[in-house]
Enzyme design. Structure first.
Site, PDB file in Angstrom:
ATOM      1  N   HIS A 519       0.723  -1.235  -0.032  1.00 18.85           N
ATOM      2  CA  HIS A 519      -0.090   0.012   0.009  1.00 18.85           C
ATOM      3  C   HIS A 519       0.949   1.305  -0.061  1.00 18.85           C
ATOM      4  O   HIS A 519       0.410   2.198   0.418  1.00 18.85           O
ATOM      5  CB  HIS A 519      -0.844   0.061   1.385  1.00 18.85           C
ATOM      6  CG  HIS A 519      -1.815  -1.149   1.268  1.00 18.85           C
ATOM      7  ND1 HIS A 519      -2.738  -1.440   2.397  1.00 18.85           N
ATOM      8  CD2 HIS A 519      -2.360  -1.818   0.288  1.00 18.85           C
ATOM      9  CE1 HIS A 519      -3.271  -2.615   2.018  1.00 18.85           C
ATOM     10  NE2 HIS A 519      -3.404  -3.016   0.734  1.00 18.85           N
TER      11      HIS A 519
HETATM   12  C1  LIG Z   1       0.434  -7.308  -4.668  1.00 21.66           C
HETATM   13  C2  LIG Z   1      -0.493  -6.314  -4.235  1.00 21.66           C
HETATM   14  C3  LIG Z   1      -1.560  -6.492  -3.486  1.00 21.66           C
HETATM   15  C4  LIG Z   1      -2.510  -5.343  -3.042  1.00 21.66           C
HETATM   16  N1  LIG Z   1      -3.486  -5.579  -2.229  1.00 21.66           N
HETATM   17  C5  LIG Z   1      -4.539  -4.614  -2.188  1.00 21.66           C
HETATM   18  C6  LIG Z   1      -5.925  -5.079  -1.911  1.00 21.66           C
HETATM   19  O1  LIG Z   1      -6.203  -6.249  -1.683  1.00 21.66           O
HETATM   20  N2  LIG Z   1      -6.819  -4.034  -1.642  1.00 21.66           N
HETATM   21  C7  LIG Z   1      -6.263  -2.621  -2.045  1.00 21.66           C
HETATM   22  O2  LIG Z   1      -7.031  -1.850  -1.780  1.00 21.66           O
HETATM   23  N3  LIG Z   1      -4.976  -2.424  -2.458  1.00 21.66           N
HETATM   24  C8  LIG Z   1      -4.282  -3.445  -2.519  1.00 21.66           C
HETATM   25  N4  LIG Z   1      -2.863  -3.253  -3.250  1.00 21.66           N
HETATM   26  C9  LIG Z   1      -2.725  -1.849  -3.469  1.00 21.66           C
HETATM   27  C10 LIG Z   1      -3.473  -1.080  -4.596  1.00 21.66           C
HETATM   28  O3  LIG Z   1      -3.545  -2.022  -5.688  1.00 21.66           O
HETATM   29  C11 LIG Z   1      -2.637   0.157  -4.901  1.00 21.66           C
HETATM   30  O4  LIG Z   1      -2.416   1.053  -4.090  1.00 21.66           O
HETATM   31  C12 LIG Z   1      -3.119   0.835  -6.315  1.00 21.66           C
HETATM   32  O5  LIG Z   1      -3.798   0.134  -7.348  1.00 21.66           O
HETATM   33  C13 LIG Z   1      -2.343   1.846  -6.904  1.00 21.66           C
HETATM   34  O6  LIG Z   1      -2.724   2.555  -7.958  1.00 21.66           O
HETATM   35  P1  LIG Z   1      -1.972   3.665  -8.841  1.00 21.66           P
HETATM   36  O7  LIG Z   1      -2.937   4.160  -9.829  1.00 21.66           O
HETATM   37  O8  LIG Z   1      -1.311   4.647  -7.846  1.00 21.66           O
HETATM   38  O9  LIG Z   1      -0.974   2.812  -9.219  1.00 21.66           O
HETATM   39  P2  LIG Z   1      -0.838   1.577 -10.323  1.00 21.66           P
HETATM   40  O10 LIG Z   1      -2.023   1.018 -10.331  1.00 21.66           O
HETATM   41  O11 LIG Z   1       0.427   1.029 -10.120  1.00 21.66           O
HETATM   42  O12 LIG Z   1      -0.461   2.264 -11.795  1.00 21.66           O
HETATM   43  C14 LIG Z   1       0.501   2.894 -12.361  1.00 21.66           C
HETATM   44  C15 LIG Z   1       0.438   2.448 -13.822  1.00 21.66           C
HETATM   45  O13 LIG Z   1       1.633   3.293 -14.547  1.00 21.66           O
HETATM   46  C16 LIG Z   1       2.416   2.560 -15.232  1.00 21.66           C
HETATM   47  N5  LIG Z   1       3.587   3.374 -15.581  1.00 21.66           N
HETATM   48  C17 LIG Z   1       4.489   3.667 -14.803  1.00 21.66           C
HETATM   49  N6  LIG Z   1       5.402   4.508 -15.183  1.00 21.66           N
HETATM   50  C18 LIG Z   1       5.457   4.599 -16.375  1.00 21.66           C
HETATM   51  C19 LIG Z   1       6.022   5.305 -17.467  1.00 21.66           C
HETATM   52  N7  LIG Z   1       7.197   5.712 -17.276  1.00 21.66           N
HETATM   53  N8  LIG Z   1       5.362   5.203 -18.883  1.00 21.66           N
HETATM   54  C20 LIG Z   1       4.090   4.490 -19.020  1.00 21.66           C
HETATM   55  N9  LIG Z   1       3.537   3.898 -18.005  1.00 21.66           N
HETATM   56  C21 LIG Z   1       4.202   3.926 -16.716  1.00 21.66           C
HETATM   57  C22 LIG Z   1       2.618   1.151 -14.546  1.00 21.66           C
HETATM   58  O14 LIG Z   1       2.885   0.284 -15.507  1.00 21.66           O
HETATM   59  C23 LIG Z   1       1.126   1.066 -13.838  1.00 21.66           C
HETATM   60  O15 LIG Z   1       0.220   0.339 -14.719  1.00 21.66           O
HETATM   61  C24 LIG Z   1      -2.147  -4.095  -3.499  1.00 21.66           C
HETATM   62  C25 LIG Z   1      -1.064  -3.759  -4.325  1.00 21.66           C
HETATM   63  C26 LIG Z   1      -0.183  -5.051  -4.573  1.00 21.66           C
HETATM   64  C27 LIG Z   1       1.049  -4.561  -5.651  1.00 21.66           C
END
Ligand SMILES: Cc1cc2nc3c(=O)[nH]c(=O)nc-3n(C[C@H](O)[C@H](O)[C@H](O)COP(=O)(O)OP(=O)(O)OC[C@H]3O[C@@H](n4cnc5c(N)ncnc54)[C@H](O)[C@@H]3O)c2cc1C
Ligand SMILES: *[C@@H]1O[C@H](CO)[C@@H](O)[C@H](O)[C@H]1NC(C)=O
Ligand SMILES: *[C@@H]1O[C@H](CO)[C@@H](O)[C@H](O)[C@H]1NC(C)=O
Ligand SMILES: *[C@@H]1O[C@H](CO)[C@@H](O)[C@H](O)[C@H]1NC(C)=O
Ligand SMILES: *[C@@H]1O[C@H](CO)[C@@H](O)[C@H](O)[C@H]1NC(C)=O
Ligand SMILES: *[C@@H]1O[C@H](CO)[C@@H](O)[C@H](O)[C@H]1NC(C)=O
Ligand SMILES: *[C@@H]1O[C@H](CO)[C@@H](O)[C@H](O)[C@H]1NC(C)=O
Length: 584
Positions: A519
């Protein structure tokens, strides 16, 4: 749809007595994976022109980026650039019972990219359309009303945005016996009241939502693209953004006007904003990717950028600051009877700042057997040795000894505690100028004493749940600790801490067995790097919208709120633009 039935005969030797039994485990979902939706707007970046023009360019097709792109595409032309591939048709992503497969896959084409923080805790970040919602444990639960108010969000639009996400992504879990025992144990030890099944963040015990449907199929943020206007959206896969391009004429503030990205063959492409003063670039690259990309583009601490020969566009010392990861500590409870395979379904929201959750069952991941799912050393969870000792060699030994364990050693489940906040923070720095490499990140787990105290209280509560009447069926009462230890010897799990010296040793237990629940957040926080409209300070036409903007993890688990924020900001950007266009 095909349903596989596994008949599973188990036999257990417990010294003087012997147990035989058979369990029938139903798995929907091993044999099929969800068909790709008809996303006519989704293409490989190799097919993109050298130069193209859009009203909005979104970097990162993750949990926030997908709902944001779907929303903006209703009225404008939107380019969504994602460095990973499509999640569709990959059983490692789609099937609940395969949890961990993607996290264990260390190949460059894996939807998960492993990183190890300077603290020594092994962690993971997404590299796939749908982002971490394609990797996660699926628990779906909203932020507290208090969190929403403090963020300064409009509560009505927040609720509408959650509902918009929930229609596609969230389900009520089927509660089976083991998860029910955890729920009842929580109530028995006083984590009350019972709030039933709800997405709301209420103190007490509740059943939360999940992004896995009744067939164990995962529904990710990529599914939110079904809301998109297909004529307004272009999604490019395997498109890695290397830098945001700025115009910096004379004395005016820098203006973001384009991006440079490479496709799967390493060919460079550029995308620019169409002429129009309201058009924008939005970074949604996650808590590691967003601060990293800002720095690679010349927005960050000047000295640090200069050390990497990056031309400074704006000296912004707060980029990469305020990185936090909520510590997770867990205890394995071997069970005398078979338990269901479950990921998180229940949560105890305590009054001392610790959240209690649980996962159970042997993980029958595709192509392998006998695994601990969320707590497998194959995915980097090795809590029997302190963080800095979790070397590749130590992991290899744990994986090897796991393969020699008796089946009985895998029967059982984990009760975990995750601390709220946290208060401890760290920072992120570039290692090099390659956006596909991991930056270096330090979280400083338990640096603040309050965080450690929350962990200690959490572990104490877990001990009481294990000893509760409600949980009696799922623990060995008449077996000595030594036998339990022998049964699980060399397995990468922690049993109850052996604490003669109550508080001191529990504190040490917390530090030594700390893991991540993934997280992590921060790096581009509101008020430090972006303003309350998520606009990057000191420049124009650039926003950051994702988990990097948070100070604290929202709710017990963040994904609902990250996806909500993507939708929420999309709606706000559209309506503000409509209002200003009509007053012209
Ligand atoms: C294993 C795991 C278990 C988890 N379990 C839970 C759960 O049960 N419940 C819950 O609520 N949360 C859970 N979480 C946390 C939650 O999933 C994350 O906090 C949330 O999805 C993050 O969202 P985000 O949009 O900030 O980033 P992300 O969803 O990581 O999105 C970022 C995206 O940007 C892309 N990216 C990065 N840099 C670049 C670049 N330079 N060029 C192009 N693309 C790029 C990446 O490939 C990625 O797809 C978990 C996370 C993980 C990894
Ligand atoms: C699933 O993960 C395993 C490793 O955990 C890997 O060997 C396999 O190639 C992956 N399958 C897909 C379709 O990505
Ligand atoms: C949003 O929904 C929650 C319940 O989910 C409710 O408590 C709250 O009052 C709602 N907020 C607004 C502004 O309607
Ligand atoms: C920066 O550039 C200088 C001069 O070209 C070079 O010597 C140095 O190695 C470069 N540093 C990095 C981190 O690329
Ligand atoms: C645990 O294992 C050790 C070594 O194999 C053995 O000597 C000991 O008797 C076992 N203890 C119990 C209680 O089973
Ligand atoms: C046990 O507690 C005492 C007093 O708090 C402390 O001095 C001692 O170091 C502790 N021992 C261990 C092993 O933690
Ligand atoms: C979006 O476009 C539709 C028509 O296509 C229009 O009715 C609506 O008002 C627009 N909304 C915004 C917020 O611009």
């Amino acid at each position: 749809m095909c349903v596989c039935i596994y008949i599973y005969i188990y036999m257990m030797d417990l010294g003087c007595w012997r147990l035989f039994g058979a369990a029938i485990l139903f798995f929907h979902g091993f044999c099929f994976s969800e068909k790709a939706p008809n996303y006519t707007f989704m293409h490989e970046a190799t097919s993109a022109p050298d130069i193209s023009y859009y009203d909005y360019i979104i970097v990162g097709g993750g949990t926030a980026g997908c709902p944001l792109a779907a929303t903006l595409s209703q009225n404008y032309s939107v380019l969504l650039l994602e460095r990973g591939g499509s999640p569709y048709g990959n059983p490692n992503i789609t099937n609940l019972a395969a949890f961990g497969q993607a996290l264990a896959d260390l190949s460059p084409s894996s939807p998960s990219q492993r990183f190890i923080s300077e603290d020594g805790v092994i962690n993971a970040r997404a590299r796939v359309l749908g982002g971490a919602s394609c990797l996660n444990a699926g628990f779906y639960t909203r932020a507290a009303t208090d969190y929403v108010n403090r963020a300064g969000w409009d509560g009505r639009l927040v609720n509408e945005s959650y509902q918009w996400v929930e229609k596609v992504m969230a389900f009520e879990p089927s509660m089976l016996q083991w998860q029910s025992a955890v729920r009842d144990g929580l109530l028995e030890v006083g984590v009350v009241p019972y709030n039933g099944f709800t997405y709301d963040h209420l103190s007490g015990t509740k059943v939360g939502g999940t992004i896995f449907d009744q067939d164990g199929q995962r529904h990710t943020a990529a599914d939110l693209l079904q809301y998109a206007n297909p004529n307004g959206l272009t999604v490019l896969l395997h498109a890695s953004v290397h830098e945001i391009l700025f115009t910096t004429t004379g004395k005016s503030r820098p203006i973001a006007h384009g991006v440079r990205f490479t496709d799967a063959s390493g060919i460079n492409h550029r995308a620019y904003l169409k002429k129009g003063s309201k058009n924008e670039i939005i970074i949604s690259a996650g808590a590691l990717g967003s601060p990293q990309l800002l720095m690679l583009s010349g927005v960050g601490p000047a000295d640090h950028l200069k050390a990497h020969n990056i031309t400074v566009v704006v000296d912004q010392p707060m980029v990469g600051q305020g990185m936090s990861d909520n510590s997770m500590n867990a205890i394995f409870i071997p069970s005398p009877v078979p338990v269901e395979v479950s990921l998180i379904q229940v949560v105890g929201i305590t009054h001392f700042g610790s959240y209690i959750e649980a996962a159970s069952g042997e993980n029958f991941a595709v192509g392998s057997h006998r695994d601990f799912g969320m707590f497998s050393p194959k995915i980097g969870q090795l809590s029997t040795v302190p963080p800095k000792q979790r070397t590749p060699e130590a992991i290899a030994i744990a994986v090897e000894s796991m393969s020699n364990l008796d089946e009985a050693a895998f029967r059982g489940g984990f009760i975990l505690e995750k601390i709220m906040g946290p208060l401890s923070t760290g920072h992120l720095e570039l290692r090099n100028r390659n956006p596909n490499d991991n930056p270096s990140v330090t979280f400083n787990y338990f640096k603040e004493p309050e965080d450690l105290q929350r962990c200690v209280e959490g572990i104490r509560t877990i001990e009481r749940i294990i000893e509760s009447k409600a949980f009696s069926k799922f623990r060995y009462d008449d077996i000595s600790l030594q036998t339990l230890l022998n049964m699980t010897a060399n397995s990468p799990v922690n049993l109850l801490p052996k604490h003669k010296n109550a508080s001191t040793s529990l504190e040490q237990f917390c530090k030594d067995t700390v893991m991540t629940i993934w997280h992590y957040h921060g790096g581009c926080q509101v008020g430090r790097v972006v303003d309350h409209d998520y606009k990057v300070l000191g420049m124009d036409a650039l926003r950051v919208i994702d988990g990097s903007t948070f100070y604290y993890c929202p709710g017990t688990n963040p994904q609902a709120t990250v996806a909500m924020l993507g939708r929420y900001m999309g709606v706000r950007i559209l309506s503000e633009r409509l209002a200003s266009d009509t007053t012209k």
